[in-house]
Design an enzyme around this catalytic site. Structure first.
Site, PDB file in Angstrom:
ATOM      1  N   ARG A  70       6.690 -15.310   8.182  1.00 50.31           N
ATOM      2  CA  ARG A  70       5.438 -15.429   8.941  1.00 50.31           C
ATOM      3  C   ARG A  70       4.368 -14.475   8.429  1.00 50.31           C
ATOM      4  NH1 ARG A  70       5.963 -17.865  14.301  1.00 50.31           N
ATOM      5  NH2 ARG A  70       7.243 -19.672  13.834  1.00 50.31           N
TER       6      ARG A  70
ATOM      7  N   ARG B  46      -0.742 -15.048  13.129  1.00 54.28           N
ATOM      8  CA  ARG B  46      -1.767 -14.591  14.073  1.00 54.28           C
ATOM      9  C   ARG B  46      -2.014 -13.094  14.086  1.00 54.28           C
ATOM     10  NH1 ARG B  46       1.094 -17.771  18.740  1.00 54.28           N
ATOM     11  NH2 ARG B  46       2.740 -17.055  17.350  1.00 54.28           N
TER      12      ARG B  46
ATOM     13  N   ARG C 106      -7.902 -20.194  12.339  1.00 57.70           N
ATOM     14  CA  ARG C 106      -7.212 -20.880  13.435  1.00 57.70           C
ATOM     15  C   ARG C 106      -8.173 -21.247  14.567  1.00 57.70           C
ATOM     16  NH1 ARG C 106      -5.008 -23.074  17.026  1.00 57.70           N
ATOM     17  NH2 ARG C 106      -2.964 -22.677  17.958  1.00 57.70           N
TER      18      ARG C 106
ATOM     19  N   ASP D 152       5.328 -25.852   8.785  1.00 60.70           N
ATOM     20  CA  ASP D 152       6.229 -25.579   9.903  1.00 60.70           C
ATOM     21  C   ASP D 152       7.513 -26.373   9.725  1.00 60.70           C
ATOM     22  OD1 ASP D 152       5.947 -24.087  12.703  1.00 60.70           O
ATOM     23  OD2 ASP D 152       7.262 -25.821  12.925  1.00 60.70           O
TER      24      ASP D 152
ATOM     25  N   TYR E 114      15.627 -28.591  18.472  1.00 60.36           N
ATOM     26  CA  TYR E 114      14.287 -28.988  18.946  1.00 60.36           C
ATOM     27  C   TYR E 114      14.262 -30.465  19.326  1.00 60.36           C
ATOM     28  CZ  TYR E 114      12.142 -24.557  17.712  1.00 60.36           C
ATOM     29  OH  TYR E 114      11.801 -23.234  17.673  1.00 60.36           O
TER      30      TYR E 114
END
Ligand code: CP3
Length: 375
Positions: A54, A58, A67, A103, A183
């Protein structure tokens, strides 16, 4: 003879041959001899290479600025945008490898699952697999479909390869069959994996069919990323730590192994999981040239258990980056001391950088790893 080696050893052997040069489409001398690629092959390096899961995210103001103009999925699907954040983060941090901005869940869209990243909620799958009958509607993905419906990932890789420093390798990636299945069954993130395990225990046939479909799609996807210009690939089994060793062996290992065995020979595969302290030997059995684990196990013990003939990646606690720089340096030193300068260590966190992390601390970590590991 080769048949008696486990997959990791078989792949390691493949890397000793010319296949190491042929597998990755975009391999140049500068990339082949980079510290990261040398460490993947367990060759000597002048210092320990480091990159961070990552690393484009963010915690970085420049990421948040981009973003603010796009949803997360839009960022993934616009190759110029995905490439821009990938390249910016890698160059800014001074790390030894870039990872393509994408992703693990993108692949489930061509499989017929309806994916959304809802505000503040993380990923949501609107039509999860809840029972055996649902497995039939999970679509088998063909190679041409991977290239068509996920073409934006391959385009982002091509652009990124052009924009990155010529000696900076680019990592492609996918989720592992179990983590993706979790998921697909839960419809999002989960705590106890109830729906996933219920399918696994109640209908092993449907479970294996689901994982086989996922695994075939993943191998096609990884090879397409390699053809587009990735020098190495990583398989993220982020949630596999919720399984007992017996369940991992029976329900998961053959599928992860099949993905790894079907990656083009000579391209290093990093096999990463969290919470895997009780699974390390089995993860080694599933394969991978580099095994990644988190901070819940000490690097020297984990390396001993998976075998010194495998490269390893890890394993600083991402929360350590919220402490002062003195602590971060001391932690980096502790991990490097455990590795003892052996060939085949890639420094990383044990999981992704948290959004609360100060960028300056991340840069200090990269500098500390380079400085403290000089041979
Ligand atoms: O490492 C990198 O810099 C490359 C990019 C990358 C992302 N996701 C970007 C991302 C990678 C390698 C991933 C993998 C991924 N995605 C995993 C495996 C790694 C891990 O963390 O265990 C998983 C489980 C996912 C699924 C996922 N994607 C979740 C659960 C979430 C929401 C949680 C969160 O952190 O917000 C995402 C969204 C996501 N993927 C973000 C980023 C930068 C945040 C999206 C945003 O900007 O809002």
């Amino acid at each position: 003879m080769d048949d008696q080696l486990n997959p990791a050893a078989r792949r390691a052997r493949a890397n000793e041959t010319d296949a190491a040069r042929d597998g990755a489409a975009a391999m140049t001398d500068a990339l082949y001899h980079s510290t990261f690629m040398r460490a993947c092959r367990r060759e000597s390096v002048p210092y320990t290479p480091v990159w961070l899961m990552r690393q484009a995210g963010r915690y970085m103001k420049e990421y948040r600025d981009v973003r603010a103009k796009h949803t997360f999925l839009e960022m993934c699907k616009q190759p110029e945008v995905a490439s821009e954040v990938t390249v910016y983060a890698a160059h800014r941090l001074g790390v030894d490898a870039a990872i393509i901005f994408a992703d693990i869940l993108l692949i489930i869209e061509p499989m017929g699952l309806d994916l959304e990243f809802a505000k503040g909620e993380g990923p949501v799958i609107h039509n999860p697999v809840r029972a055996s009958a649902d497995v039939d509607r999970v679509r088998e993905v063909e190679s041409s479909e991977v290239l068509a419906s996920l073409g934006y990932v391959m385009d982002a890789i091509r652009i990124t390869r052009r924009e990155l420093k010529p000696d900076l390798p680019l990592i492609g990636f996918c989720g592992a069959p179990f983590t993706l299945a979790s998921y697909i069954c839960e419809g999002g993130s989960s705590k106890n994996y109830i729906t996933t395990k219920r399918l696994m225990y109640n209908d092993a046939g449907a479970w294996h069919e689901l994982l086989a479909r996922i695994s075939r799609a993943l191998a096609l996807y990884l090879n397409a990323q390699i053809d587009a210009g990735a020098q190495a690939v990583q398989i993220f089994d982020s949630w596999v730590g919720c399984l007992s060793p017996d369940d991992y062996r029976e329900y998961v290992l053959p599928h992860t192994r099949s993905v790894i065995e079907n990656v083009k020979p000579g391209v290093p595969v990093i096999h990463f999981g969290t919470g895997t302290a009780t699974l390390l030997e089995l993860i080694r059995e599933a394969g991978g040239d580099v095994l990644g684990f988190d901070w819940r196990v000490s690097l020297d013990e984990a390396w001993e258990r998976v075998g010194r003939d495998t490269a390893v990646m890890g394993n600083l606690d991402p929360v350590a980056l919220l402490a002062n720089v003195g602590h971060v340096r001391a932690e980096a030193k502790r991990i490097l001391d455990q590795a003892q300068g052996r060939d085949g260590h890639i420094f990383n966190l044990g999981h992704g950088i948290l959004p609360e992390t100060p960028v300056g601390t991340v840069i200090s970590l990269v500098e500390a790893v380079h400085e403290l590991s000089q041979r």
